[in-house]
Scaffold this active site. Structure first.
Site, PDB file in Angstrom:
ATOM      1  N   CYS A 156      21.915  26.775   3.888  1.00 21.65           N
ATOM      2  CA  CYS A 156      20.950  25.758   4.313  1.00 21.65           C
ATOM      3  C   CYS A 156      19.707  26.423   4.904  1.00 21.65           C
ATOM      4  CB  CYS A 156      21.583  24.840   5.353  1.00 21.65           C
ATOM      5  SG  CYS A 156      20.423  23.649   6.050  1.00 21.65           S
ATOM      6  N   LYS A 168      32.605  17.762   5.421  1.00 23.74           N
ATOM      7  CA  LYS A 168      32.082  17.984   6.763  1.00 23.74           C
ATOM      8  C   LYS A 168      33.117  17.594   7.824  1.00 23.74           C
ATOM      9  CE  LYS A 168      27.395  16.959   5.158  1.00 23.74           C
ATOM     10  NZ  LYS A 168      26.239  16.037   5.256  1.00 23.74           N
ATOM     11  N   VAL A 207      23.376  19.275   8.995  1.00 26.89           N
ATOM     12  CA  VAL A 207      23.076  20.531   9.681  1.00 26.89           C
ATOM     13  C   VAL A 207      21.589  20.812   9.474  1.00 26.89           C
ATOM     14  CG1 VAL A 207      25.393  21.427   9.380  1.00 26.89           C
ATOM     15  CG2 VAL A 207      23.679  21.930   7.631  1.00 26.89           C
ATOM     16  N   GLU A 240      17.474  18.295  13.550  1.00 21.28           N
ATOM     17  CA  GLU A 240      16.173  18.578  12.945  1.00 21.28           C
ATOM     18  C   GLU A 240      15.701  19.956  13.426  1.00 21.28           C
ATOM     19  OE1 GLU A 240      14.704  16.854  10.487  1.00 21.28           O
ATOM     20  OE2 GLU A 240      16.436  15.526  10.587  1.00 21.28           O
ATOM     21  N   SER A 241      15.527  20.848  12.487  1.00 22.52           N
ATOM     22  CA  SER A 241      15.312  22.261  12.804  1.00 22.52           C
ATOM     23  C   SER A 241      14.106  22.522  13.693  1.00 22.52           C
ATOM     24  CB  SER A 241      15.181  23.071  11.507  1.00 22.52           C
ATOM     25  OG  SER A 241      14.100  22.597  10.713  1.00 22.52           O
TER      26      SER A 241
END
Length: 204
Positions: free
Chosen positions: A19, A46, A59, A71-72
């Site tokens: 990811c 998951k 993720v 949210e990165s």
């Protein structure tokens, strides 16, 4: 890279080996040298607790004591504010706002067309190749996206650049300044430590 310890780590990151959004967070955690553990998530099966933590069941998801973030870019700004050394965002509000706009553009213009669709079209590949070639010129005069210092914007972009060969995107010779930038980012210890075995295999 997770740090093993007999003491329970303060932070837990739910991640997935391929990811690109999760890799963004892994880069920042390594840049900050923060103790953490990584829970590797099989995206086809998951764990139940992920859906309980994150309403989108996605993720990356970061758990820091009682706080849950997803949210990165939101996670990374939180990490930079909570652990300010080394700083990964500009100090002044104007520069910080510009950095956030750059991260938004990276997401909307590049990440979503590349990673949020089942199939990548030739048109999308060509568009990205052309746009990366066009921005390459800025690296003739500066080391990183915001200038001379590595930042969250670089963390946001780097996972996509690492995946270019696996996406079938080859940069032209005119993009050599960009290729030099990529080498600087990829050689950072934090970036190397962020890579999973599956991600390393993308460039073998």
């Amino acid at each position: 890279m997770a740090i093993s310890s007999s003491k329970k780590p303060v932070m837990t990151l739910y991640s997935a080996s391929l990811c690109p959004y999760a890799q963004r967070v892994r880069i920042v955690l390594e840049e900050k040298a923060m103790e953490h553990q990584v829970i590797e998530v099989n995206l086809k099966s998951k764990p139940e607790d992920l859906a309980e933590l994150n309403p989108y069941n996605q993720v990356p998801t970061l758990v820091d004591r009682e706080l849950v973030l997803y949210e990165s870019n939101i996670i990374n700004e939180y990490l930079d504010e909570r652990f300010p050394h080394p700083p990964l965002m500009p100090v002044d509000p104007v520069s910080r706002a510009k950095a956030r706009l750059l991260m938004l553009r990276v997401d909307r213009d590049w990440f979503r067309p590349l990673f949020d669709q089942e199939a990548l079209s030739d048109r999308a590949r060509q568009k990205l190749r052309d746009e990366l070639t066009a921005i390459s010129v800025i690296f003739g005069g500066q080391r990183f996206l915001l200038g001379e210092e590595f930042s969250l914007v670089d963390c946001a972009l780097a996972p996509m650049l690492w995946r270019l060969p696996s996406l079938g995107i080859e940069l032209p010779d005119s993009a050599r300044p960009l290729q030099g930038y990529m080498e600087r980012v990829f050689s950072r210890e934090s970036f190397q430590r962020s890579l999973t075995p599956a991600e390393r295999s993308l460039r073998i």
